[in-house]
Design an enzyme around this catalytic site. Structure first.
Site, mmCIF file in Angstrom:
data_model
loop_
_atom_site.group_PDB
_atom_site.id
_atom_site.type_symbol
_atom_site.label_atom_id
_atom_site.label_comp_id
_atom_site.label_asym_id
_atom_site.label_seq_id
_atom_site.Cartn_x
_atom_site.Cartn_y
_atom_site.Cartn_z
ATOM 1 N N HIS A 192 0.818 -1.212 0.000
ATOM 2 C CA HIS A 192 0.000 0.000 0.000
ATOM 3 C C HIS A 192 0.853 1.264 0.000
ATOM 4 O O HIS A 192 0.503 2.250 -0.644
ATOM 5 C CB HIS A 192 -0.914 -0.006 1.226
ATOM 6 C CG HIS A 192 -1.875 1.136 1.271
ATOM 7 N ND1 HIS A 192 -3.023 1.172 0.527
ATOM 8 C CD2 HIS A 192 -1.844 2.300 1.970
ATOM 9 C CE1 HIS A 192 -3.672 2.306 0.759
ATOM 10 N NE2 HIS A 192 -2.982 3.003 1.633
ATOM 11 N N LYS A 236 -7.539 14.400 -5.862
ATOM 12 C CA LYS A 236 -6.967 13.056 -5.802
ATOM 13 C C LYS A 236 -8.046 12.079 -5.378
ATOM 14 O O LYS A 236 -8.988 12.437 -4.670
ATOM 15 C CB LYS A 236 -5.805 13.015 -4.804
ATOM 16 C CG LYS A 236 -5.007 11.707 -4.803
ATOM 17 C CD LYS A 236 -3.901 11.761 -3.765
ATOM 18 C CE LYS A 236 -3.056 10.489 -3.773
ATOM 19 N NZ LYS A 236 -2.027 10.514 -2.706
ATOM 20 N N SER A 261 -8.274 4.707 -2.294
ATOM 21 C CA SER A 261 -9.139 3.602 -1.874
ATOM 22 C C SER A 261 -9.120 3.420 -0.364
ATOM 23 O O SER A 261 -8.136 3.730 0.309
ATOM 24 C CB SER A 261 -8.665 2.301 -2.533
ATOM 25 O OG SER A 261 -7.355 1.973 -2.084
ATOM 26 N N HIS A 262 -10.219 2.907 0.156
ATOM 27 C CA HIS A 262 -10.294 2.415 1.528
ATOM 28 C C HIS A 262 -11.159 1.159 1.506
ATOM 29 O O HIS A 262 -12.132 1.030 2.238
ATOM 30 C CB HIS A 262 -10.876 3.488 2.464
ATOM 31 C CG HIS A 262 -10.047 3.682 3.697
ATOM 32 N ND1 HIS A 262 -10.578 3.778 4.957
ATOM 33 C CD2 HIS A 262 -8.707 3.777 3.871
ATOM 34 C CE1 HIS A 262 -9.611 3.943 5.841
ATOM 35 N NE2 HIS A 262 -8.462 3.949 5.199
ATOM 36 N N ARG A 275 -7.510 15.177 4.086
ATOM 37 C CA ARG A 275 -6.241 15.677 4.634
ATOM 38 C C ARG A 275 -5.144 15.714 3.569
ATOM 39 O O ARG A 275 -4.256 16.570 3.620
ATOM 40 C CB ARG A 275 -5.810 14.831 5.837
ATOM 41 C CG ARG A 275 -6.675 15.030 7.066
ATOM 42 C CD ARG A 275 -6.021 14.462 8.313
ATOM 43 N NE ARG A 275 -5.658 13.061 8.163
ATOM 44 C CZ ARG A 275 -6.513 12.038 8.265
ATOM 45 N NH1 ARG A 275 -7.793 12.257 8.525
ATOM 46 N NH2 ARG A 275 -6.098 10.791 8.128
ATOM 47 N N GLN A 285 -9.241 2.345 11.379
ATOM 48 C CA GLN A 285 -9.166 3.626 12.061
ATOM 49 C C GLN A 285 -10.555 4.101 12.492
ATOM 50 O O GLN A 285 -11.564 3.733 11.898
ATOM 51 C CB GLN A 285 -8.535 4.676 11.148
ATOM 52 C CG GLN A 285 -7.198 4.256 10.561
ATOM 53 C CD GLN A 285 -7.321 3.652 9.178
ATOM 54 O OE1 GLN A 285 -8.256 2.904 8.901
ATOM 55 N NE2 GLN A 285 -6.375 3.968 8.315
ATOM 56 N N ASP A 291 0.146 15.090 6.015
ATOM 57 C CA ASP A 291 -0.886 14.474 6.840
ATOM 58 C C ASP A 291 -0.400 13.112 7.308
ATOM 59 O O ASP A 291 0.494 12.508 6.701
ATOM 60 C CB ASP A 291 -2.194 14.336 6.055
ATOM 61 C CG ASP A 291 -2.157 13.187 5.072
ATOM 62 O OD1 ASP A 291 -1.303 13.227 4.160
ATOM 63 O OD2 ASP A 291 -2.959 12.248 5.209
ATOM 64 N N GLU A 293 -2.386 4.390 12.880
ATOM 65 C CA GLU A 293 -2.954 5.232 11.829
ATOM 66 C C GLU A 293 -4.166 5.994 12.352
ATOM 67 O O GLU A 293 -5.130 6.236 11.631
ATOM 68 C CB GLU A 293 -3.296 4.382 10.604
ATOM 69 C CG GLU A 293 -2.043 3.791 9.968
ATOM 70 C CD GLU A 293 -2.321 2.882 8.790
ATOM 71 O OE1 GLU A 293 -3.470 2.846 8.314
ATOM 72 O OE2 GLU A 293 -1.389 2.201 8.332
ATOM 73 N N ASN A 343 -6.442 8.731 -10.651
ATOM 74 C CA ASN A 343 -6.975 7.380 -10.826
ATOM 75 C C ASN A 343 -6.807 6.545 -9.578
ATOM 76 O O ASN A 343 -5.921 6.789 -8.761
ATOM 77 C CB ASN A 343 -6.309 6.679 -12.019
ATOM 78 C CG ASN A 343 -4.810 6.488 -11.826
ATOM 79 O OD1 ASN A 343 -4.369 5.691 -11.013
ATOM 80 N ND2 ASN A 343 -4.009 7.234 -12.583
ATOM 81 N N SER A 394 -4.651 -0.093 -5.505
ATOM 82 C CA SER A 394 -5.193 -0.969 -4.476
ATOM 83 C C SER A 394 -5.131 -2.403 -4.979
ATOM 84 O O SER A 394 -5.904 -2.796 -5.859
ATOM 85 C CB SER A 394 -6.641 -0.585 -4.147
ATOM 86 O OG SER A 394 -7.185 -1.475 -3.193
#
EC number: 6.3.5.3
Length: 751
Positions: free
Chosen positions: A55, A100, A103-104, A125, A250, A278, A322, A513, A553
């Site tokens: 990542h 920007k 992914s999460h 952030r 998180q 950040d 994190e 992207n 990702s």
């Protein structure tokens, strides 16, 4: 527990270390030992494990992503490109925009609300750290089948997390997509985009120059939540133990983030920030190594000074945490009192935890003992780079040979249109978008369900100079297209987002992207990835829109089953006068309806094949970037000249869905005649570079001349008005029936 100091590490070279549990390979661990000339301490191992994770390090994708730079088109507007927290683009009149998408995905499966919420917080952030005020968000969401129990668990939580965090921040959610496909069961995609505005001479960078400058950590206190969160969860495949990973997700506090935003903006205005970063994935590990590597080369940190929510945290846990809503700034010594005073004003905790050095070493202490002493660039920039094996999937040829030509064509086109219009992918997403505030801050000009979000920027910053400029944003992707042909699929994602920006009258300018794929350790997945990156880089070069940054990702799969390759593309456009944007759909009765572009018989990967037959095979629509660019020129010129009253792109579901949605936009029907000899192809083909435009009768001649100038086919289909969608000789459907069909699906499923 004995403190693992640098001195002790040198004296105990054979002490076993849990590097494999932290995701490191044997050779990676040995390389760290070679760099340091000894075994790493526990704290150093924590830093390298998260910074060298997939990542954070892009170790499997770097060799391919370089094409975005080597093939980058010349773009005078690009102020900051890849390598920073976000790209920055000059939009004129002294203004710049930064945007920007990231992914999460995995955190949002494990804990949907917090995973999605902190995805929004993290991307906000990133934008803030460029020196900009965040002004809007978007999201691209993908779930398993709409009626699957897993989707019913995940989707409501994801939507709630996005809405609660974004709404609390006071940021409008102006667009995005919600897609359902069985391939995303157990592995949803939650891609969040943010856009920010700043003066182009006020850009901030993540760097730590100036030996003697102070390192200030400010924002929320560091806790045990999110230890190794994004960096660990996003760097491994999912299995039956995924739910046990909840502590790695998180926990967000949007109210603290709101304070942090306002605090940062005042700090920027006061001129007391030399560099800023950040704290997202990899937390303090990332911020210290990256800023030191980009700055004077060294930094000394006292970890005892880090404000903690949990006083029992060990140094390695502090480094891997994190926890959200945290920032790190580099501040000149004389400016520290003013910096801290501004933070106190906003009730944002701030602590000096170290200083910049020119030693070329990142040194950290705990209880007065040195527990980290590393060259920061080796963690931030010199991680492993893999050229993974590539292999075309074994079934690719058979998949492409199994085209939709064999599928039975419908006898009842009216029923087919209604079925598609009510299918989960094409049905109204109002159930989702009504939970988002689309108009907070008062600068939203267009938002969902329009093809792109449009914002005026005149009042986006207090005291800003007047300007007529606006920006448009669209985000798109199609995993089915990319499964059939990843090279073309990535280009089709770009062309759709490019077209969606253009139909508002804005000129497409730049790209971000988010590349969502399965395991990079699978040669077939890496072939898909390499082809998609190559396709996107080639298309950006052809269209003249550079990639400004983004996200990869990997490991989006459950066990050995990967998702469809899903490159998601965001496009930013600029419109000179936002009052001249083209509105969405049919805006008034008595307008002439024109179809721009060429229709061919193209159904591979189409919504018709997917929703009606559950079929995926053949080839996706043919890419035509030259036609896409010409179409955009027509639309931009038509907007500037005031020739177009309304528009809608043609994409999923083809002309039939575009006509229905155009009627629904303002409750105005139309009467049209199909242009070709095959009504089925006319209505449901998904050929690219096409749009519907409605034009005043007296402007039609000038509009058709404009189309001819750019060699864009233009066919007048009919006229707007009445209470029905009437297709001559084929069917007639009342607008109210369209609305009921379009609107009932998601509420029926999700309540």
């Amino acid at each position: 527990m004995t403190l693992d100091t640098v001195e002790r590490a040198a004296q105990t070279p054979d002490e076993p270390q849990p590097y494999a549990e932290l995701g490191m390979k044997d050779d990676e661990y040995q390389r760290v030992r070679e760099i340091l000339g000894r075994r790493p301490t526990s704290a150093e191992l924590a830093i390298y494990s998260v910074m060298w994770s997939e990542h954070c390090s892009y170790k499997s994708s770097k060799v391919h992503l370089r094409q975005f730079a080597t093939k980058a088109p010349k773009c005078d507007a690009l102020l900051v490109g890849m390598g920073e927290n976000a790209g920055v683009v000059d939009i004129g009149d002294g203004w710049a925009v930064t945007f920007k998408i990231e992914s999460h995905n995995h955190p949002s499966y494990v804990e949907p609300h917090q995973g999605a919420a902190t995805g929004v917080g993290g991307i906000v952030r990133d934008i803030l750290s460029m020196g900009a005020r965040p002004i809007a968000v978007m999201d691209s969401l993908r779930f398993g089948g709409a009626d699957q129990p897993d989707t019913k668990r995940v989707l409501p939580g994801v939507v709630e997390g996005i809405s609660s965090y974004g709404n609390c921040l006071g940021l409008p959610n102006i667009g995005g997509e919600v897609v359902f496909d069985p391939c995303y069961i157990g592995n949803p995609l939650v891609n969040a985009l943010c856009v920010g505005l700043l003066r182009k001479d006020q850009i901030k960078l993540a760097t730590a120059p100036g030996p003697g400058n102070k390192v200030v950590l400010f924002g929320a206190r560091t806790g045990a939540d999110g230890i190794g969160g994004a960096s660990v969860l996003a760097s491994a495949t999912f299995d039956e133990e995924s739910q046990a990973k909840r502590p790695a997700v998180q926990v967000g506090d949007p109210f603290m983030e709101k304070l942090l935003i306002e605090c940062c903006l005042e700090l920027f205005q006061a001129g007391v920030v030399v560099g800023i970063q950040d704290l997202g994935a990899a937390g303090i590990s990332c911020a210290t190594t990256e800023m030191a590597a980009k700055g004077a080369g060294g930094m000394r940190i006292d970890l005892n000074l880090v404000p903690l929510r949990d006083p029992t945290l060990r140094p390695e846990e502090i480094l891997m945490s994190e926890s959200q809503e945290r920032m790190m700034a580099i501040v000149a010594p004389d400016d520290v009192p003013a910096f801290l005073a501004i933070c106190e004003k906003w009730d944002v905790p701030a602590t000096v935890i170290g200083e910049v050095t020119d030693t070329g070493r990142l040194v950290m202490t705990w209880d007065g003992e040195v527990i980290v002493d590393i060259p920061p660039g080796t963690a931030a920039n010199e991680g492993p780079v893999y050229e993974r094996p590539l292999r075309e999937p074994a079934g690719q040829a058979a998949l492409n040979a199994d085209g939709p030509e064999r599928l039975p064509r419908p006898a009842d086109l009216r029923e087919t249109l209604l079925t598609l219009l009510g299918s989960p992918n094409l049905a109204s997403k109002e159930w989702v978008t009504s939970q988002y505030d689309r108009y907070v801050r008062g600068n939203t000009v267009l938002a969902q369900p329009a093809d792109a979000g449009v914002l005026r920027i005149a009042e986006a910053l207090p005291g800003a100079e007047p300007t007529t400029r606006g920006i448009a944003l669209a985000v798109d992707g199609n995993g089915r297209y990319a499964k059939l042909d990843p090279y073309a699929g990535a280009q089709l994602a770009l062309s759709e987002a490019y077209r969606n920006v253009a139909v508002t009258g804005a000129r497409p300018l730049a790209v971000t992207n988010c590349l969502n794929f399965g395991s990079p350790e699978d040669p077939e997945v890496m072939w898909q990835f390499a082809e998609a990156v190559r396709g996107l880089a080639d298309a950006c070069q052809t269209l003249g829109v550079p990639v400004t940054g983004g996200n990869v990702s990997f490991y989006n799969q459950t066990g050995s089953t990967a998702i469809h390759p899903t490159p998601v593309v965001g496009v930013l456009g600029v419109i000179e006068d936002v009052s001249k944007r083209i509105r969405h759909g049919f805006t008034a009765p008595g307008l002439r309806v024109a179809l721009l572009g060429e229709t061919r018989e193209e159904f591979g990967g189409s919504e018709w094949a997917h929703a009606i037959h559950g079929h995926l095979g053949g080839m996706p629509p043919q890419v035509n970037l030259a036609a896409e660019r010409a179409l955009a020129e027509v639309l931009v010129a038509a907007a500037a000249a005031g020739l177009a009253e309304g528009s809608h792109d043609l994409s999923d579901g083809g002309l039939g869905i575009a006509l229905a949605e155009s009627c629904l936009a303002h409750g105005i029907g139309c009467s049209v005649e199909l242009p070709g000899g095959d009504p089925f192809v006319d209505l449901f083909s998904e050929s690219v570079a096409r749009a519907l435009v409605c034009v005043r009768p007296e402007a039609l001649e000038e509009f058709t001349r404009l189309c001819a100038r750019y060699e864009v086919p233009c066919q007048v289909l009919g006229t707007t008005g009445g209470g029905s969608l009437s297709v001559e000789g084929v069917f007639e459907i009342a607008v109210e029936e369209l609305r009921e069909t379009h609107g009932r699906t998601l509420p029926a499923i999700f309540g």
